[in-house]
Design an enzyme around this catalytic site. Structure first.
Site, PDB file in Angstrom:
ATOM      1  N   ASN A 210      -5.112   5.935   1.115  1.00 27.29           N
ATOM      2  CA  ASN A 210      -4.401   7.199   1.374  1.00 27.29           C
ATOM      3  C   ASN A 210      -3.479   7.030   2.572  1.00 27.29           C
ATOM      4  O   ASN A 210      -3.408   5.949   3.161  1.00 27.29           O
ATOM      5  CB  ASN A 210      -5.406   8.339   1.569  1.00 27.29           C
ATOM      6  CG  ASN A 210      -6.325   8.100   2.763  1.00 27.29           C
ATOM      7  OD1 ASN A 210      -5.876   8.020   3.901  1.00 27.29           O
ATOM      8  ND2 ASN A 210      -7.615   7.952   2.489  1.00 27.29           N
ATOM      9  N   ASP A 282     -12.582   9.985  -1.404  1.00 29.40           N
ATOM     10  CA  ASP A 282     -13.651  10.763  -2.025  1.00 29.40           C
ATOM     11  C   ASP A 282     -14.369   9.970  -3.102  1.00 29.40           C
ATOM     12  O   ASP A 282     -15.546  10.154  -3.335  1.00 29.40           O
ATOM     13  CB  ASP A 282     -13.082  12.057  -2.615  1.00 29.40           C
ATOM     14  CG  ASP A 282     -12.650  13.003  -1.502  1.00 29.40           C
ATOM     15  OD1 ASP A 282     -13.406  13.119  -0.524  1.00 29.40           O
ATOM     16  OD2 ASP A 282     -11.562  13.596  -1.599  1.00 29.40           O
ATOM     17  N   LYS A 292      -8.677 -10.842 -10.893  1.00 30.29           N
ATOM     18  CA  LYS A 292      -7.467 -10.022 -10.986  1.00 30.29           C
ATOM     19  C   LYS A 292      -7.270  -9.565 -12.440  1.00 30.29           C
ATOM     20  O   LYS A 292      -7.338 -10.388 -13.366  1.00 30.29           O
ATOM     21  CB  LYS A 292      -6.256 -10.837 -10.519  1.00 30.29           C
ATOM     22  CG  LYS A 292      -4.994 -10.026 -10.504  1.00 30.29           C
ATOM     23  CD  LYS A 292      -3.797 -10.838 -10.065  1.00 30.29           C
ATOM     24  CE  LYS A 292      -2.547 -10.026 -10.314  1.00 30.29           C
ATOM     25  NZ  LYS A 292      -1.331 -10.799 -10.197  1.00 30.29           N
ATOM     26  N   PRO A 309     -20.238   8.014  -0.461  1.00 29.69           N
ATOM     27  CA  PRO A 309     -21.183   8.795   0.355  1.00 29.69           C
ATOM     28  C   PRO A 309     -20.426   9.607   1.401  1.00 29.69           C
ATOM     29  O   PRO A 309     -19.385   9.161   1.890  1.00 29.69           O
ATOM     30  CB  PRO A 309     -22.053   7.717   1.020  1.00 29.69           C
ATOM     31  CG  PRO A 309     -21.285   6.454   0.913  1.00 29.69           C
ATOM     32  CD  PRO A 309     -20.397   6.570  -0.280  1.00 29.69           C
ATOM     33  N   ASP A 310     -20.928  10.792   1.712  1.00 25.43           N
ATOM     34  CA  ASP A 310     -20.281  11.626   2.741  1.00 25.43           C
ATOM     35  C   ASP A 310     -20.882  11.260   4.110  1.00 25.43           C
ATOM     36  O   ASP A 310     -22.027  11.602   4.413  1.00 25.43           O
ATOM     37  CB  ASP A 310     -20.489  13.111   2.408  1.00 25.43           C
ATOM     38  CG  ASP A 310     -19.632  14.007   3.293  1.00 25.43           C
ATOM     39  OD1 ASP A 310     -19.494  13.705   4.495  1.00 25.43           O
ATOM     40  OD2 ASP A 310     -19.096  15.003   2.778  1.00 25.43           O
ATOM     41  N   ILE A 311     -20.099  10.556   4.906  1.00 25.03           N
ATOM     42  CA  ILE A 311     -20.588  10.024   6.189  1.00 25.03           C
ATOM     43  C   ILE A 311     -20.961  11.162   7.144  1.00 25.03           C
ATOM     44  O   ILE A 311     -22.032  11.166   7.751  1.00 25.03           O
ATOM     45  CB  ILE A 311     -19.500   9.135   6.837  1.00 25.03           C
ATOM     46  CG1 ILE A 311     -19.069   8.033   5.868  1.00 25.03           C
ATOM     47  CG2 ILE A 311     -19.979   8.557   8.159  1.00 25.03           C
ATOM     48  CD1 ILE A 311     -17.838   7.255   6.301  1.00 25.03           C
ATOM     49  N   PHE A 330     -13.281  16.831  10.783  1.00 25.02           N
ATOM     50  CA  PHE A 330     -11.857  17.154  10.703  1.00 25.02           C
ATOM     51  C   PHE A 330     -11.558  17.684   9.314  1.00 25.02           C
ATOM     52  O   PHE A 330     -12.131  17.198   8.331  1.00 25.02           O
ATOM     53  CB  PHE A 330     -10.997  15.917  10.984  1.00 25.02           C
ATOM     54  CG  PHE A 330     -10.722  15.733  12.457  1.00 25.02           C
ATOM     55  CD1 PHE A 330     -11.749  15.399  13.332  1.00 25.02           C
ATOM     56  CD2 PHE A 330      -9.443  15.901  12.960  1.00 25.02           C
ATOM     57  CE1 PHE A 330     -11.509  15.245  14.683  1.00 25.02           C
ATOM     58  CE2 PHE A 330      -9.182  15.752  14.315  1.00 25.02           C
ATOM     59  CZ  PHE A 330     -10.209  15.422  15.178  1.00 25.02           C
ATOM     60  N   LYS A 344     -15.717  24.816   5.690  1.00 29.27           N
ATOM     61  CA  LYS A 344     -16.137  23.407   5.693  1.00 29.27           C
ATOM     62  C   LYS A 344     -17.191  23.152   6.772  1.00 29.27           C
ATOM     63  O   LYS A 344     -18.117  22.371   6.572  1.00 29.27           O
ATOM     64  CB  LYS A 344     -14.916  22.505   5.904  1.00 29.27           C
ATOM     65  CG  LYS A 344     -15.157  21.091   5.453  1.00 29.27           C
ATOM     66  CD  LYS A 344     -13.880  20.273   5.377  1.00 29.27           C
ATOM     67  CE  LYS A 344     -13.089  20.577   4.133  1.00 29.27           C
ATOM     68  NZ  LYS A 344     -11.955  19.686   3.948  1.00 29.27           N
TER      69      LYS A 344
HETATM   70  O1  C5P Z   1     -15.143  17.200   2.604  1.00 30.06           O
HETATM   71  P1  C5P Z   1     -13.894  16.714   3.256  1.00 30.06           P
HETATM   72  O2  C5P Z   1     -13.493  15.333   2.869  1.00 30.06           O
HETATM   73  O3  C5P Z   1     -12.725  17.657   3.130  1.00 30.06           O
HETATM   74  O4  C5P Z   1     -14.257  16.702   4.836  1.00 30.06           O
HETATM   75  C1  C5P Z   1     -13.491  16.074   5.787  1.00 30.06           C
HETATM   76  C2  C5P Z   1     -14.360  15.608   6.907  1.00 30.06           C
HETATM   77  O5  C5P Z   1     -15.474  14.876   6.403  1.00 30.06           O
HETATM   78  C3  C5P Z   1     -13.664  14.658   7.849  1.00 30.06           C
HETATM   79  O6  C5P Z   1     -14.242  14.825   9.121  1.00 30.06           O
HETATM   80  C4  C5P Z   1     -14.010  13.303   7.253  1.00 30.06           C
HETATM   81  O7  C5P Z   1     -13.948  12.270   8.227  1.00 30.06           O
HETATM   82  C5  C5P Z   1     -15.420  13.522   6.788  1.00 30.06           C
HETATM   83  N1  C5P Z   1     -15.801  12.726   5.599  1.00 30.06           N
HETATM   84  C6  C5P Z   1     -16.752  11.730   5.713  1.00 30.06           C
HETATM   85  N2  C5P Z   1     -17.128  11.022   4.607  1.00 30.06           N
HETATM   86  C7  C5P Z   1     -16.587  11.261   3.413  1.00 30.06           C
HETATM   87  C8  C5P Z   1     -15.621  12.262   3.267  1.00 30.06           C
HETATM   88  C9  C5P Z   1     -15.241  12.984   4.376  1.00 30.06           C
HETATM   89  O8  C5P Z   1     -17.236  11.495   6.830  1.00 30.06           O
HETATM   90  N3  C5P Z   1     -16.974  10.542   2.371  1.00 30.06           N
END
Ligand code: C5P
Length: 401
Positions: A210, A282, A292, A309-311, A330, A344
């Site tokens: 991105n 995401d 390749k 995974p959502d960190i 953020f 959020k």
């Molecule tokens: O859910 P969303 O992606 O909109 O949330 C954004 C926030 O979540 C940011 O702080 C981003 O660094 C964090 N994030 C994360 N891991 C992910 C997706 C988003 O830590 N996989």
């Protein structure tokens, strides 16, 4: 506003070959808005002339304690009283020894003794001179007298040897001086930051990423260091230099994918504050190819996606259990910043979220941010990312236990 606006700096230059870099330093300080008054020792003038320093600083240079230009003939008092800080770069072994003993036999040493403002020194000398027991003794004494010591660095020396004793680069000295003037609101706190984009591989040569530049996360790392913190920066693929490396208080882990960033972050979860600034993808590619993928004329390409995974979410869960980092997320939004940020924050279960108008600010040096916590929304305004990062650090520091 430049970071040293309205600051009056006496720049002392002692005798060492690194004195040629002091010319660059004067330029950097002036560019940051400082008023620079140069004072040179006799030995310094063997390496670089007062004419150069006058031209770059825009002010007459002082070299002599009996200078007639000061009406009461007390240059050492006048110059040090007018200063917000005295910075000596380069500081020779001889000058360090003198200052540590309180000797005052020329203008620079006398004004250091007569000062009522902070003193910062950037040592520069041959590696044997630096490691000599006498210099190390001077160093310890100066530090215990409250003198801030910037560097030295290790590397190639003018004498042809390689080792410890190189003066920090002018840019680094200037950055450390700027940091010195910032409020030490995170002194000794451990701050963990994710920054930049992630890259999710399709095959060994292709991938999905991105437009995040990493600039906001890196600005935040710099602001946290300026505030006295120890910082661990986990960076996705971006070409930005590690900020304030010469403080020795920053470590950096480079990662590529969201899964790697997740692993690296959780492995460093033992911290006081966590800023999730990274734009983590995401989704990652579930059917990633080991070789390749060959271009085929007639068919397209079917990619399968799996959620990353959502960190931030996992760090927030952790915060509820043991080491309790204060988690700041953020939210880059194109519209209704406040509403989305509020939602959020609750969804992620974190105490603070920063809303910014992305992706329009991706890659720029400026941003516009709001902060949402349990009390509501505060607008931190528009500006340079570093200035906004400093404001954000102040907001977070005020909320820490
Ligand atoms: O859910 P969303 O992606 O909109 O949330 C954004 C926030 O979540 C940011 O702080 C981003 O660094 C964090 N994030 C994360 N891991 C992910 C997706 C988003 O830590 N996989």
């Amino acid at each position: 506003m430049p970071s040293l606006a309205n600051k009056k700096i006496v720049l002392g230059i002692s005798g060492g070959i690194a004195a040629y870099k002091s010319a660059e330093l004067v330029r950097a300080l002036v560019q940051e808005g400082a008023h620079v008054q140069v004072v040179m020792t006799n030995a310094a003038q063997q390496f670089i002339t007062p004419v150069t320093m006058q031209a770059l600083s825009g002010n007459p240079v002082f070299t002599n304690q009996w200078d007639q230009r000061i009406a009461n003939n007390m240059a050492h008092i006048e110059l040090s009283r007018a200063a917000d800080a005295i910075l000596i770069a380069p500081a020779s072994a001889d000058l360090m020894a003198k200052l540590s003993l309180g000797l005052a036999d020329d203008l620079l040493s006398t004004l250091c003794l007569a000062r009522d403002c902070p003193l910062l020194i950037a040592p520069a000398m041959n590696l044997q001179m630096w490691s000599h027991a006498a210099t190390q003794r001077s160093l310890k004494r100066l530090q215990s007298d409250g003198v801030a010591v910037l560097g030295p660095a290790s590397g190639d020396q003018a004498c042809g040897e390689v080792g410890m004793g190189r003066m920090l680069e002018p840019e680094e000295i200037c950055e450390q001086l700027i940091a010195f003037f910032q409020p030490q609101v995170l002194r000794n706190k451990r701050v963990l930051i994710t920054a930049g984009p992630t890259f999710e591989a399709i095959d060994p040569v292709r991938g999905i990423t991105n437009l995040s530049s990493g600039k906001m996360g890196f600005a935040l790392a710099k602001a946290a260091l300026e505030a006295g913190a120890y910082v661990h920066l986990i960076a996705g693929p971006c070409n930005l230099p590690t900020p304030l490396l010469s403080t020795g208080r920053i470590t950096r882990t480079n990662v590529t994918s969201g899964a790697e960033m997740h692993r690296a972050t959780l492995a460093s979860a033992n911290c006081d504050v966590f800023f999730a600034v990274a734009a983590v993808a995401d989704w990652t590619i579930a059917n990633r190819a080991k070789q390749k993928i060959k271009r085929q004329e007639k068919t397209g390409l079917d990619l399968e996606f799996r959620s990353n995974p959502d960190i931030l979410l996992d760090m927030a869960k952790l915060a509820k259990r043991k080491s309790k980092p204060y988690c700041v997320g953020f939210a880059a939004e194109t519209d209704r910043l406040g509403k989305h940020a509020k939602e959020k924050r609750i969804k992620k279960g974190i105490p603070m979220i920063v809303g910014n108008i992305g992706p329009a600010t991706f890659g720029l040096d400026t941003n516009e941010i709001i902060v949402a916590d349990e009390k509501g929304i505060k607008n931190l305004g528009k500006g340079n990312k570093l200035e906004l990062a400093r404001k954000l650090i102040a907001q977070v520091a005020a909320r820490l236990p």
